[in-house]
Design a protein around this motif. Structure first.
Motif, PDB file in Angstrom:
ATOM      1  N   PHE A   4       8.591  -4.395   1.219  1.00 19.98           N
ATOM      2  CA  PHE A   4       8.010  -3.269   1.992  1.00 19.98           C
ATOM      3  C   PHE A   4       8.364  -3.384   3.366  1.00 19.98           C
ATOM      4  N   GLU A   5       8.622  -4.587   4.013  1.00 15.52           N
ATOM      5  CA  GLU A   5       8.835  -4.514   5.514  1.00 15.52           C
ATOM      6  C   GLU A   5      10.058  -4.097   5.786  1.00 15.52           C
ATOM      7  N   TRP A  10       6.550   1.926   6.553  1.00 15.57           N
ATOM      8  CA  TRP A  10       5.591   0.716   6.653  1.00 15.57           C
ATOM      9  C   TRP A  10       5.692   0.054   8.281  1.00 15.57           C
ATOM     10  N   GLN A  11       6.816   0.084   8.865  1.00 15.10           N
ATOM     11  CA  GLN A  11       6.872  -0.510  10.396  1.00 15.10           C
ATOM     12  C   GLN A  11       6.270   0.445  11.244  1.00 15.10           C
ATOM     13  N   ALA A  13       3.758   2.337  10.467  1.00 10.01           N
ATOM     14  CA  ALA A  13       2.253   2.513  10.100  1.00 10.01           C
ATOM     15  C   ALA A  13       1.748   1.302  10.724  1.00 10.01           C
ATOM     16  N   ILE A  14       2.516   0.091  10.902  1.00  6.80           N
ATOM     17  CA  ILE A  14       1.862  -1.084  11.477  1.00  6.80           C
ATOM     18  C   ILE A  14       1.714  -0.525  13.010  1.00  6.80           C
ATOM     19  N   PRO A  47      -0.644   0.831   6.419  1.00  8.49           N
ATOM     20  CA  PRO A  47       0.385  -0.215   5.850  1.00  8.49           C
ATOM     21  C   PRO A  47       0.019  -1.004   4.717  1.00  8.49           C
ATOM     22  N   SER A  48      -1.486  -1.258   4.675  1.00  8.17           N
ATOM     23  CA  SER A  48      -1.837  -1.933   3.355  1.00  8.17           C
ATOM     24  C   SER A  48      -1.561  -1.486   2.088  1.00  8.17           C
ATOM     25  N   ILE A  50       0.761   0.998   1.526  1.00  7.93           N
ATOM     26  CA  ILE A  50       2.280   0.888   1.289  1.00  7.93           C
ATOM     27  C   ILE A  50       2.613  -0.432   0.822  1.00  7.93           C
ATOM     28  N   ALA A  51       2.342  -1.530   1.474  1.00 11.07           N
ATOM     29  CA  ALA A  51       2.769  -2.682   1.056  1.00 11.07           C
ATOM     30  C   ALA A  51       2.202  -3.022  -0.296  1.00 11.07           C
ATOM     31  N   SER A  54       3.996  -0.986  -3.048  1.00 12.17           N
ATOM     32  CA  SER A  54       5.418  -1.519  -3.259  1.00 12.17           C
ATOM     33  C   SER A  54       5.462  -2.666  -4.277  1.00 12.17           C
ATOM     34  N   GLY A  69      -2.805   5.956   1.139  1.00 16.50           N
ATOM     35  CA  GLY A  69      -2.329   5.811   2.511  1.00 16.50           C
ATOM     36  C   GLY A  69      -2.203   7.185   3.289  1.00 16.50           C
TER      37      GLY A  69
END
Length: 120
Positions: A4-5, A10-11, A13-14, A47-48, A50-51, A54, A69
């Motif tokens: 997911f990184e 995700w990036q 969203a962080i 982001p949580s 999404i992670a 995944s 999300g």
């Protein structure tokens, strides 16, 4: 590195969650357990989800987490309107949140569509 990184959504969203923390830092102290907490939790949820999604075995499950999300994006926008109306959030901060939320929403929608279009 976790899979997911590598996702641009995700990036972003962080970064969005970080910005929500920054923009709510000066909210009134009596809002610490109210609007401040709600906005931060919704921002972190993006982001949580999404992670977590995944890691799921099926595209349908991942898609459901993307939907959750997306709901959290909408929640932040709704909270931002209230914060702006209560004069907790300056216009430029509101606009920054709103613009970033629009982009995240589009990206999440695209990710969800890609999960199902690649199955065919």
């Amino acid at each position: 590195m976790f899979n997911f990184e590598q996702l641009e959504v995700w990036q972003k969203a962080i970064v969005f969650a970080d910005s929500i923390y920054s923009k709510t830092r000066n909210f009134p102290t009596e809002e610490r357990f109210g609007l401040t907490n709600q906005m931060r939790r919704a921002g972190v949820s993006i982001p949580s989800n999404i992670a977590e999604g995944s890691s799921r075995a099926s595209r349908e499950d991942f898609g459901r987490f993307i939907e959750i999300g997306t709901g959290s994006v909408f929640e932040v926008v709704s909270h931002s309107f209230i914060a702006k109306r209560q004069h907790f959030l300056p216009d430029e901060s509101f606009l920054s949140i709103y613009t970033s939320a629009e982009e995240l929403s589009r990206m999440l929608s695209g990710l969800r569509e890609s999960l199902f279009s690649s199955q065919q």
